[in-house]
Design a protein around this motif. Sequence first.
Motif, short mmCIF file in Angstrom:
data_model
loop_
_atom_site.label_atom_id
_atom_site.label_comp_id
_atom_site.label_asym_id
_atom_site.label_seq_id
_atom_site.Cartn_x
_atom_site.Cartn_y
_atom_site.Cartn_z
N ASP A 1 0.82 -1.40 -0.05
CA ASP A 1 -0.51 0.37 -0.22
C ASP A 1 0.97 1.15 0.47
O ASP A 1 0.87 2.76 -1.04
N ALA A 2 1.80 1.76 0.86
CA ALA A 2 2.52 2.43 1.63
C ALA A 2 3.36 2.49 -0.38
O ALA A 2 3.45 3.76 -0.76
N PHE A 3 3.53 2.09 -1.21
CA PHE A 3 4.82 1.97 -2.19
C PHE A 3 3.44 2.24 -3.48
O PHE A 3 3.79 3.18 -4.58
N ILE A 4 2.94 1.90 -2.64
CA ILE A 4 1.28 2.04 -4.21
C ILE A 4 1.58 3.44 -4.39
O ILE A 4 1.46 4.22 -5.08
N LEU A 5 1.26 3.98 -3.40
CA LEU A 5 1.03 5.66 -2.69
C LEU A 5 1.67 6.30 -3.24
O LEU A 5 1.82 7.03 -4.22
N SER A 6 2.97 5.76 -2.09
CA SER A 6 4.65 6.70 -3.08
C SER A 6 4.59 6.55 -4.49
O SER A 6 5.24 7.69 -4.89
N GLY A 7 4.21 5.61 -5.05
CA GLY A 7 3.77 5.73 -6.98
C GLY A 7 3.23 6.53 -6.89
O GLY A 7 3.88 7.22 -8.03
N CYS A 8 2.73 6.91 -6.49
CA CYS A 8 1.40 7.66 -7.03
C CYS A 8 2.14 9.61 -7.14
O CYS A 8 2.15 10.08 -7.41
N VAL B 1 -2.75 19.96 -13.54
CA VAL B 1 -1.89 18.87 -13.86
C VAL B 1 -1.89 17.92 -13.30
O VAL B 1 -2.07 17.32 -13.02
N ALA B 2 -1.08 18.73 -11.99
CA ALA B 2 -0.72 18.26 -10.77
C ALA B 2 -1.86 17.63 -10.38
O ALA B 2 -1.34 16.42 -9.95
N VAL B 3 -2.78 18.15 -9.87
CA VAL B 3 -4.03 17.99 -9.05
C VAL B 3 -4.90 16.70 -9.98
O VAL B 3 -4.70 15.25 -9.59
N VAL B 4 -5.29 16.80 -11.30
CA VAL B 4 -4.87 15.78 -12.35
C VAL B 4 -4.90 14.17 -12.31
O VAL B 4 -5.50 13.31 -12.22
N THR B 5 -3.19 14.74 -12.77
CA THR B 5 -2.27 13.62 -12.63
C THR B 5 -2.37 12.79 -11.11
O THR B 5 -2.76 11.72 -11.33
N TYR B 6 -1.92 13.25 -9.65
CA TYR B 6 -2.33 12.28 -8.46
C TYR B 6 -3.50 12.44 -8.21
O TYR B 6 -3.60 10.68 -8.35
N TYR B 7 -4.72 12.81 -8.34
CA TYR B 7 -5.84 12.52 -7.69
C TYR B 7 -6.44 11.30 -8.88
O TYR B 7 -6.77 9.89 -8.62
N GLY B 8 -5.86 11.35 -10.01
CA GLY B 8 -6.33 10.13 -11.15
C GLY B 8 -6.06 9.23 -10.93
O GLY B 8 -6.39 8.36 -10.83
N LEU B 9 -4.67 9.22 -10.77
CA LEU B 9 -3.33 7.73 -10.73
C LEU B 9 -4.11 7.38 -9.62
O LEU B 9 -4.05 6.30 -9.41
N ALA B 10 -4.23 7.94 -8.15
CA ALA B 10 -4.60 7.50 -6.82
C ALA B 10 -6.03 6.85 -7.49
O ALA B 10 -6.43 5.75 -6.58
N TRP B 11 -6.65 7.33 -8.05
CA TRP B 11 -8.07 6.92 -7.98
C TRP B 11 -7.89 5.43 -9.45
O TRP B 11 -8.33 4.73 -8.50
N LEU B 12 -7.16 5.68 -9.55
CA LEU B 12 -7.08 4.47 -10.80
C LEU B 12 -5.81 2.82 -9.94
O LEU B 12 -7.04 2.58 -10.28
N LEU B 13 -5.20 3.43 -9.15
CA LEU B 13 -3.98 2.66 -8.52
C LEU B 13 -4.92 1.75 -6.95
O LEU B 13 -4.88 0.75 -7.25
N LEU B 14 -5.05 3.06 -6.83
CA LEU B 14 -5.52 2.74 -5.12
C LEU B 14 -6.98 2.13 -4.52
O LEU B 14 -7.08 1.22 -4.09
N ILE B 15 -7.82 2.68 -5.91
CA ILE B 15 -9.36 2.42 -5.83
C ILE B 15 -8.93 1.71 -6.78
O ILE B 15 -9.84 -0.08 -6.32
N GLN B 16 -9.07 1.32 -7.94
CA GLN B 16 -9.74 0.76 -9.41
C GLN B 16 -9.01 -0.79 -9.21
O GLN B 16 -9.64 -1.56 -9.16
N ILE B 17 -7.78 -0.23 -8.88
CA ILE B 17 -6.86 -1.74 -9.00
C ILE B 17 -6.70 -2.34 -8.19
O ILE B 17 -6.24 -3.60 -7.96
N PHE B 18 -5.73 -1.50 -7.51
CA PHE B 18 -5.66 -2.79 -5.64
C PHE B 18 -6.39 -2.08 -5.06
O PHE B 18 -6.31 -3.45 -3.96
N HIS B 19 -7.09 -1.82 -4.99
CA HIS B 19 -9.12 -2.32 -4.00
C HIS B 19 -8.02 -1.41 -2.68
O HIS B 19 -8.39 -2.14 -1.36
N VAL B 20 -6.69 -0.47 -2.21
CA VAL B 20 -6.52 0.21 -1.23
C VAL B 20 -7.78 0.44 -0.26
O VAL B 20 -8.46 1.67 -0.74
N HIS B 21 -7.49 0.17 1.01
CA HIS B 21 -8.37 1.52 1.28
C HIS B 21 -8.34 1.32 3.09
O HIS B 21 -7.30 0.83 3.54
#
Lengths: 462, 462
Positions: free
Chosen positions: B390-397, B442-462
């Motif tokens: 979880d930590a490194f997926i988020l820090s990856g974002c 740009v920063a906000v869309v990239t960051y929250y977009g990535l977080a949404w995609l990786l954390l929620i859609q793909i890895f289901h972190v919570h």
Amino acid sequence: MTEKKYNNDYVQDILNIINSDHTLKEKRDLLDEYHDKDIAEAFELLPKEERKLFFDYFDTKRLSSIIGYIEDSEDYIQDFGYKKYAMLLNKMDLDDAVDILENLNENTKSRLLPYLHVKRREDIFLIKSFNPDQIGHEITTNFISIERGLTIRQAMKELVKQSSTHDNINTIYVTDHNQYYGAIDLKDLIVARENDDLEEIIATSYPHVYAHEMISDCIDEIREYEEDSIPVLNDDNEIIGVITSTDITDFIEDEQDEDYAKLAGMTEQSDLDETVKDGMKKRLPWLILLLFLGMIVSTVVGLFESVVAEIAIVVCFQSLILDMAGNVGTQSLAVTIRLLVDENISTKDKLKFILKELNIGLSNGTILGLLSFVFIGFYIMIAKNRPFMDAFILSGCVGVSLFVAMVFSSLVGVVIPMFFHKIKVDPAVASGPLITTINDLVAVVTYYGLAWLLLIQIFHVH
Amino acid sequence: MTEKKYNNDYVQDILNIINSDHTLKEKRDLLDEYHDKDIAEAFELLPKEERKLFFDYFDTKRLSSIIGYIEDSEDYIQDFGYKKYAMLLNKMDLDDAVDILENLNENTKSRLLPYLHVKRREDIFLIKSFNPDQIGHEITTNFISIERGLTIRQAMKELVKQSSTHDNINTIYVTDHNQYYGAIDLKDLIVARENDDLEEIIATSYPHVYAHEMISDCIDEIREYEEDSIPVLNDDNEIIGVITSTDITDFIEDEQDEDYAKLAGMTEQSDLDETVKDGMKKRLPWLILLLFLGMIVSTVVGLFESVVAEIAIVVCFQSLILDMAGNVGTQSLAVTIRLLVDENISTKDKLKFILKELNIGLSNGTILGLLSFVFIGFYIMIAKNRPFMDAFILSGCVGVSLFVAMVFSSLVGVVIPMFFHKIKVDPAVASGPLITTINDLVAVVTYYGLAWLLLIQIFHVH
């Protein structure tokens, strides 16, 4: 009434003369009327074949002065050939010649050097023995110097003789057994009568600088003298050159440039010719520092995770408040840095300045706080479909935080650089990261703290 | 070897002379050696009683020049009295006199004015008829001018005569029926033989400016001539004054100051004497604009409310990414503004510059992206007690967003000011708010977009 003519037209006039049917003699006479700088501009616009003819139009002394006005002169070396180009470098102002040589590639330089006079090579070697931050690196040997003890008539004769090769004649330097003794204002020499004593018109306390001094240390003082030239001495008190008012303008510009580059988070200003690696190195230190300072802010925001988890809408306005605080801090920093450039500023003036900035922060903070309270309140009601009360409690948090952050930022933006200035740390370089971090922290704590208190603890909004 | 003496010591020397037991005559002779600026500094350090004696030490011409070096001269009017002070204003360089008068309160001014010569009052009136942004507002009448058609000997005689009241003698201006005709380099006059033709040494295409021209429009060109003075003409082509190289240094500094004040989000630079109201007005426009642009960012962040609601920890790193993007944008903007000052920059050079900035952005972005990926990963594991993945997926974002935001910001920071420059809008003033907003988006869309995609859609972190 003569026709009005802007300076730009001169370049066109010069091109017309060169392309005209006049004889060479006529062209020479006509070109004589124009300024070297305008001729240099025309030169750059001409095709190669025409440029070659410049040695016919002008004597080498004048042509060297013209070429001194051209920035990228490397391209034109082939027009004249190495030998002729070296002749120009011999006659040119020393600092212009050094500038040109420093921008040449090693191959071209090594082909030119053998053609330079021994004296010129020695002077160039002398200049290059100084670091570019030192006064000695920027001197020119274009100055008039006479020995003490001459009569007025002898001094005048010496002036006329030397002025054929040196045209900075406004101040005449006087030496005593080769050591700097004083300066004569040309005006005084001209007005003097033949039987006056030359000693009477020598100012023995005319300002001077030492070649090893750092430009940034002495430039402000030199400038205040408002002189056309200031003598530069070596450690044996011999005059090795002068710096001119044109140099001083350049120094002032460079120094200011550096200050503002530092404000923008770079260790020094960049230019077109720098490599990517150099560009990186100038910017990286501040960025890395900011990354770690940013982690402190992240940690503090982390304390409010629960607020965000409960009422996610609060996150929308974080960037607004932080950007605004950041900008107010930058504004205060910019005016403070400028104030601190003046060394003579009193403590009373500093306090007055802090009070004024605080006042501006209070006024602008009030206006923007109220504006965002009203505007964001309606925005939340309409765009987010929230009830009136909830919307205005949240926009109240934004408004108050904006007010607090702006007042605080305007204070921090003044006090931090003043503090660094006091402890003799360059305020332009050190203030930026610290101000950003402190402002972010204050803004984040105020905003999320208020949101927690009002939205969660008191009004139980969700 | 004579003793080495820094300029600072001169002021002490002067104080010593004044406080010594020498006779008045001896003091006068000794003080004669020192520069007006050093004497002005000593003057300011003396008690009132000693200052009054300055009229005994110096003639009014010299004393006027000394007083011209003092910035806040209002305090010293009472030392001399109105009448004597007005005598100094009569002899002073016109621009210095106007500066002093402009800083006086109305009461003092009205008590001084009756003592001024009619000619001086007319000149002051003329200067004040120009707007402070115009060249005419900064002229001095300290210049030498002769009519065309004199012999060399007559010209020399005229020069000696006029130089008793005007000491800018390096360039002698020539008029033809009162209209500007050309300029003589003093050196050429001195070297000329008695039976030479004066016309031969007159440069009829010496640069000039018109009094109504805006300083900012012509300063860069004037400066390139590297002359000690440039004549200023009225619309009838009569010389009404000159501007000197000292003025040019001041203009360059002011202009640069304004540019950077604009970069910091102010309409113009502030100073110590400005009122709170003026200070507010200079800063408010940009702040209000930023508030409304900030609302756009808020709206976009609002689109990601659900991400924040689900994984509140992502909010911790928003400020880090936005601050970093903002700073990179400021760095690029600062170097670009400086590049654009040079009017002659080619399209090829501009492209080269954009590429270089992009390269710097890529390199620094890679370094900081990797740094934050590793560092923030461990930070989340330890400080937030989250599992390794979880930590490194988020820090990856965070790392990827930081990289994207930095590359993008460095491009935007170059392209936006170039665009404004192209469409003739002042890039320093217009770029800031737009760059901040675009970078934030740009920063906000990239960051929250990535977080949404990786954390929620793909890895289901919570």
